[in-house]
Design an enzyme around this catalytic site. Structure first.
Site, PDB file in Angstrom:
ATOM      1  CB  SER A 150      -4.639   3.613   0.373  1.00 22.14           C
ATOM      2  OG  SER A 150      -4.189   1.961   0.576  1.00 22.14           O
ATOM      3  CB  SER A 151      -6.627   0.466  -4.270  1.00 25.26           C
ATOM      4  OG  SER A 151      -6.597   2.286  -5.328  1.00 25.26           O
ATOM      5  CD  GLU A 209      -2.061  -5.199   3.281  1.00 24.01           C
ATOM      6  OE1 GLU A 209      -2.276  -4.412   2.208  1.00 24.01           O
ATOM      7  OE2 GLU A 209      -2.515  -5.105   4.033  1.00 24.01           O
ATOM      8  CB  THR A 267      -4.132   3.300  -7.983  1.00 27.97           C
ATOM      9  OG1 THR A 267      -4.666   1.946  -7.047  1.00 27.97           O
ATOM     10  CG2 THR A 267      -5.539   4.460  -8.424  1.00 27.97           C
ATOM     11  CG  ASN A 271      -1.600   6.150  -0.698  1.00 24.49           C
ATOM     12  OD1 ASN A 271      -1.258   7.601  -0.718  1.00 24.49           O
ATOM     13  ND2 ASN A 271      -1.607   4.911  -1.735  1.00 24.49           N
ATOM     14  CB  SER A 329      -1.191  -0.041   1.420  1.00 26.93           C
ATOM     15  OG  SER A 329      -1.459   1.113   1.366  1.00 26.93           O
ATOM     16  N   GLY A 330       0.507   1.796  -1.123  1.00 25.69           N
ATOM     17  CA  GLY A 330       1.203   3.130  -0.798  1.00 25.69           C
ATOM     18  C   GLY A 330       2.992   3.272  -2.011  1.00 25.69           C
ATOM     19  N   GLY A 374       0.156  -6.603  -2.663  1.00 25.21           N
ATOM     20  CA  GLY A 374       1.078  -6.927  -2.430  1.00 25.21           C
ATOM     21  C   GLY A 374       0.885  -7.459  -0.925  1.00 25.21           C
TER      22      GLY A 374
END
Length: 995
Positions: free
Chosen positions: A164-165, A391, A116, A161, A111-112, A389
């Protein structure tokens, strides 16, 4: 300047290496990290591992995404310029065009990391560089505008983020044979619905809630019952972060509204969407109290808003939020909920509503992106897979379990496609290479997904089984079922050292990327959503949505659909705004980049079958051009010898040629491109000479032929016109002479002309209204036809006149018809049942009674209101209800005390009989499609013209033993007759003036 410098270098450059395959110490993780560091410091964030692109997020704008950069990477071989996301997009596009194979770009990372944004850059690249037309431009706009909509409903601020998606996305971009984007399709999965009801401190809910509150117009918020203050809503205050400096919710709201319009959402779609978003906020504000240990809703305000916004019954929703439906031995029971259960049920409903809304939104976007050109149903596809990804947090729950399982499956796919298949193919082709030791994580995937024994099966079984299932019983069942697995351990099964770092409510999985401890608290709730049966029935009408499906089971089905023909891997690393070596090393390990590098260096980067390689490159060697007649392997050997391949650059297998370095293949491609120009020039020169000579000869021959034939055609046309004119005059004169005789060859032309003239005159002089009685005098041969036409014309004018009658006057006419006066409406005129349609036994049973009228009706039972088809016969003495050959009921006119009918267009009427008549079981409820005519006939035959009652709201009638029943009438859009919960017969029908 730095990008231009790097593009001019080949094998190595002064800022590390641009392809890790060229790294000298490729087995060292430290050398790998150091190469990333060097490039990151010089703002070179992209690096290759063969065809895999590795990116480190700089958290700043590097100005390398403008149109000039797009043109620089357009149509250029992969290694001719510096690594870039545009190079990946262009390589996939050209592979799709030249090889006619669908492509997929897989974007993975934490994330981040910028996943996206990368997918948006690829979409922008295709929008600028692909061929365009007016229709294609519309598709491009919709593809681009789908991003802000999906981000508004699927992205949120997290601790890592600000955008973040919180869902996975796979997008298909569809291209026609010209290479222009003509459509698309999006698949979403694993939306983080738990964020709707809870956020960690410093995080926010999904963007759309804040955008609606901050940017929505005053009248819109008033209609939705919202206030311009996010602090007023329980679902928006838990993160204590209503404002973010990097986010402008008001501006983003305008962008989203514009994007919805571009995509094709109409006002009704947008209103329905916003109603549901507002309903989620209202659900969060539903407050509970406690009475006798059971939960109750303390305020009706939110329920009223929810009933209006969701279009559901408020009473049913209130009951569903405070009770749950239990089915025991086929019997449904309503069990009250306590405060904790009711709050959980409310939150589960909020998550389910938002999740289904998000799915509906994606489906609407897919509808607008659908390729609708039926002339060519075949198109090529480039897929963009934006995936979470691996985590590992301090506290890992159900969401991290799903995400990490997804990455296990992707790692398994990577192993199969890039490691296992490599070794198997080299062995099959007889090529020796240095084997790469790798960890086959199939054992972990089986541990999670194996039927009946895997973690998924155990979790779903605990969610669906009756009894006191809990997270701890799930953990105990895991220990009993898979406790002996080498990659699974719990606190109970662990050794003393491991127990110190594991909680009693945790289990540990040894993933391919390392050990992860998962806390089972909330596993069952998150997987099952706590959406009770009555909540589903109260909120969702679709039967498919009511089926019991756990979250992980649905996610597992989506994962099984991720199969690609050919894909390009893009790995994005998060750097926290600077080069954090610990974080980068952590991600390199979890993404398996070192294994990827080792296999790229040990094996061959590309391979081609002999026939494909020879067919594509045979023009580069005089000995193989235009055709090779010998063995394919000999032809390939001759070709590569002519091209100057070195022994270490390639190997010849049993059926394929293996090329070690990408630059070798790209050099061959460049030679082919150059050769194409010379071949095309020769072909063009020869073809142009031949075509021009052939064209001249054809033109000369054609001109002579056209001239000769055209002269003959003109002469024949003139002669034919003269003969036709003479024949016409001759036939007209003969017909006039024999006009009073019967039809014969001499007068048929004249008579046809007279008829045609009359019809044309009639067409020009038709009567204008029903009072105009004028009509042209017809010839003798058309007297009968003229009379039929006059009647049809009059009927048409009467029909047109009736259509223009106002509803008020039509009601007056209907009333006069009920009083026995003339003037019935044509639309109410029924086709009576003919004598031959009545069963002979019925006629025999009537005896000498003369039947005056018969019509089919529907009779409703006195108890269950079941509709039964019958016939209503009117005789001189009474009304008879008939079922096929049986006389079911007879009502003498003397026993008929009145008739009731509603003011709507439902066709129902009630025949009231005297209660003293022992032959009758009570009043009769009937329905006729020609109710006005039927009531008129009954009133006239029974002499009850003044006993017809027209009721507005309801009709009360009597059944046996003096019991009264009620029929309730409600205006509506369509006819609906059903038994209501209060025992009444409920009738919904349009008003008379809406017919």
């Amino acid at each position: 300047m730095r990008a231009m410098m790097e593009s001019a270098l080949t094998a190595r450059d002064r800022v590390g290496v641009q392809d890790f395959v060229l790294l000298e110490n490729y087995t060292s993780e430290a050398a790998f990290i150091e190469n990333l560091r060097k490039r990151f410091k010089e703002n070179l964030i992209y690096t290759y591992i063969g065809s895999v692109l590795v990116s480190v997020n700089p958290y700043k704008d590097l100005e390398i995404y403008n149109k000039n950069h797009m043109e620089r990477y357009r149509g250029v071989n992969f290694y001719e310029v510096s690594p870039h996301i545009y190079a990946v997009g262009d390589n996939s596009y050209r592979s799709m065009r030249t090889e006619r194979k669908d492509q997929c770009i897989l974007i993975s990372g934490e994330s981040g990391a910028g996943k996206t944004e990368a997918s948006k850059k690829i979409l922008q690249y295709y929008a600028v560089t692909c061929p365009a037309s007016e229709q294609v431009q519309t598709v491009k706009d919709r593809l681009l505008q789908s991003n802000p909509v999906l981000e508004a409903f699927g992205n949120a601020k997290t601790l890592r983020n600000d955008n973040s998606s919180r869902f996975g996305k796979y997008m298909d971009i569809q291209f026609d044979f010209k290479g222009a984007p003509v459509g698309g399709h999006i698949i979403n999965y694993l939306l983080e619905k738990s964020r709707v009801v809870h956020q960690n401190h410093g995080e926010r809910n999904f963007h759309i809630f804040y955008q609606l509150i901050e940017g929505g117009e005053e009248d819109l918020l008033r209609r939705l019952g919202l206030e311009r203050n996010p602090q007023q809503y329980q679902y928006l205050v838990k993160g204590n972060c209503p404002k973010v400096s990097s986010i402008n919710d008001r501006s983003d709201w305008k962008t989203v509204r514009k994007a919805l319009t571009v995509i094709g959402f109409n006002e009704d779609d947008v209103e329905e969407l916003l109603n549901i978003i507002a309903s989620v906020l209202h659900l969060g504000n539903v407050q509970y109290g406690e009475e006798d240990g059971s939960a109750c809703i303390t305020s009706d305000t939110q329920i009223k808003y929810l009933a209006r916004l969701l279009g559901v019954n408020g009473t049913v929703l209130t009951e569903a939020l405070t009770h749950k439906k239990i089915i025991a031995k086929g019997e449904e029971l309503m069990s009250p909920l306590n405060l904790e259960q009711a709050s959980s049920a409310r939150d589960a409903l909020s998550k389910a509503v938002y999740g289904r809304t998000f799915t509906w939104l994606v489906n609407k976007i897919n509808t607008s992106l659908t390729y609708t050109d039926d002339s060519s149903k075949h198109y090529s596809v480039i897929g963009l897979l934006d995936i979470y990804g691996f985590e590992v947090f301090q506290h890992n729950s159900f969401e991290q379990f799903c995400i990490n399982y997804c990455n296990e499956k992707l790692q398994q796919l990577f192993i199969e496609l890039t490691l296992k298949s490599e070794q198997e193919e080299y062995e099959a082709e007889g090529i020796t290479w240095e084997p790469v030791q790798y960890f086959n994580n199939k054992i972990i995937c089986d541990l999670v997904e194996e039927k009946f024994k895997g973690i998924i099966s155990i979790l779903d079984e605990e969610c669906l089984r009756p009894g006191d299932a809990s997270d701890l019983t799930f953990l105990e069942k895991l220990a009993d079922t898979v406790g002996g697995h080498p990659h699974f351990v719990t606190h109970k099964l662990a050794d003393a050292k491991t127990r110190k770092v594991m909680g009693r409510e945790e289990f540990r999985l040894l993933h391919y990327a390392g050990e992860v401890n998962y806390n089972v608290n909330g596993f069952l709730d998150k997987n099952n959503d706590l959406l009770f049966r009555n909540l589903k029935e109260a909120s969702f009408k679709n039967k498919y949505e009511n089926r019991i499906q756990t979250v992980f089971l649905m996610f597992f089905y989506v994962m099984k659909q991720l199969r690609f023909l050919r894909f390009t891997w893009c790995v994005f690393l998060s750097s926290s705004g600077r080069f954090d070596e610990v974080l980068i090393r952590h991600q390199v390990k979890y993404l398996g980049l070192m294994e990827n590098l080792r296999v790229r260096r040990a094996g061959f980067a590309y391979r081609r079958r002999y026939e494909v390689f020879l067919q594509r490159y045979k023009s580069l060697c005089p000995d193989t051009w235009p055709n090779w007649q010998g063995k394919l392997s000999d032809g390939v050997a001759t070709l590569v010898k002519h091209l100057g391949y070195k022994p270490e650059e390639y190997k010849l297998g049993r059926s394929k040629i293996f090329i070690r370095f990408p630059k070798t293949l790209f050099g061959t491609e460049e030679a082919l491109e150059t050769r194409k120009h010379s071949l095309a020039t020769k072909l063009q020169a020869g073809w142009r000479g031949y075509s021009q000579k052939s064209k001249y000869q054809k033109l000369r021959t054609s001109a002579i032929a056209v001239q000769a034939w055209w002269r003959g055609i003109l002469a024949r046309r003139r002669a034919r016109r003269r003969r036709q004119a003479a024949d016409t005059i001759r036939r007209f004169i003969k017909g006039f002479i024999h006009r009073h005789e019967d039809r014969c060859p001499e007068n048929e032309y004249f008579l046809d002309y007279v008829r045609y003239s009359f019809l044309m005159k009639l067409h020009r002089n038709l009567p204008k209204n029903v009072l105009d009685k004028s009509w042209p005098t017809p010839p003798a041969a058309l007297t009968e036809a003229s009379e039929h036409l006059r009647q049809l014309c009059m009927q048409n004018m009467v029909w047109s006149y009736c259509k223009k009658i106002s509803p008020e006057w039509k009601h007056q006419v209907s009333s006069r018809a009920l009083q026995g006066q003339e003037g019935q409406l044509p639309s109410e005129r029924a086709q009576a049942v003919h004598g031959e349609d009545i069963n002979p036994k019925v006629v025999q049973a009537l005896g000498s009674e003369k039947m005056k009228y018969a019509v089919p009706v529907t009779k409703y039972d006195r108890k269950g209101y079941k509709a039964r088809p019958r016939q209503l016969l009117l005789t001189s003495s009474g009304a008879v209800i008939v079922e096929e050959a049986k006389l079911k009921q007879r009502i003498d006119y003397g026993a008929l005390k009145g008739i009731s009918v509603s003011s709507l267009s439902d066709g129902l009427f009630v025949l009231h009989v005297l209660s003293e008549d022992n032959k009758q079981k009570g009043d009769v409820v009937l329905q006729s499609d020609h109710v006005i005519e039927t009531l008129t006939k009954i009133a006239i035959c029974s002499d009850k013209i003044n006993n017809i009652n027209i009721n507005q709201g309801s009709i009360t009638y009597t059944v046996g033993q003096g019991k009264e029943c009620v029929i309730d009438f409600t205006p509506g859009s369509e006819l609906l007759v059903a038994k209501a919960k209060n025992g009444h017969l409920s009738v919904t029908a349009p008003r008379l003036n809406s017919r």
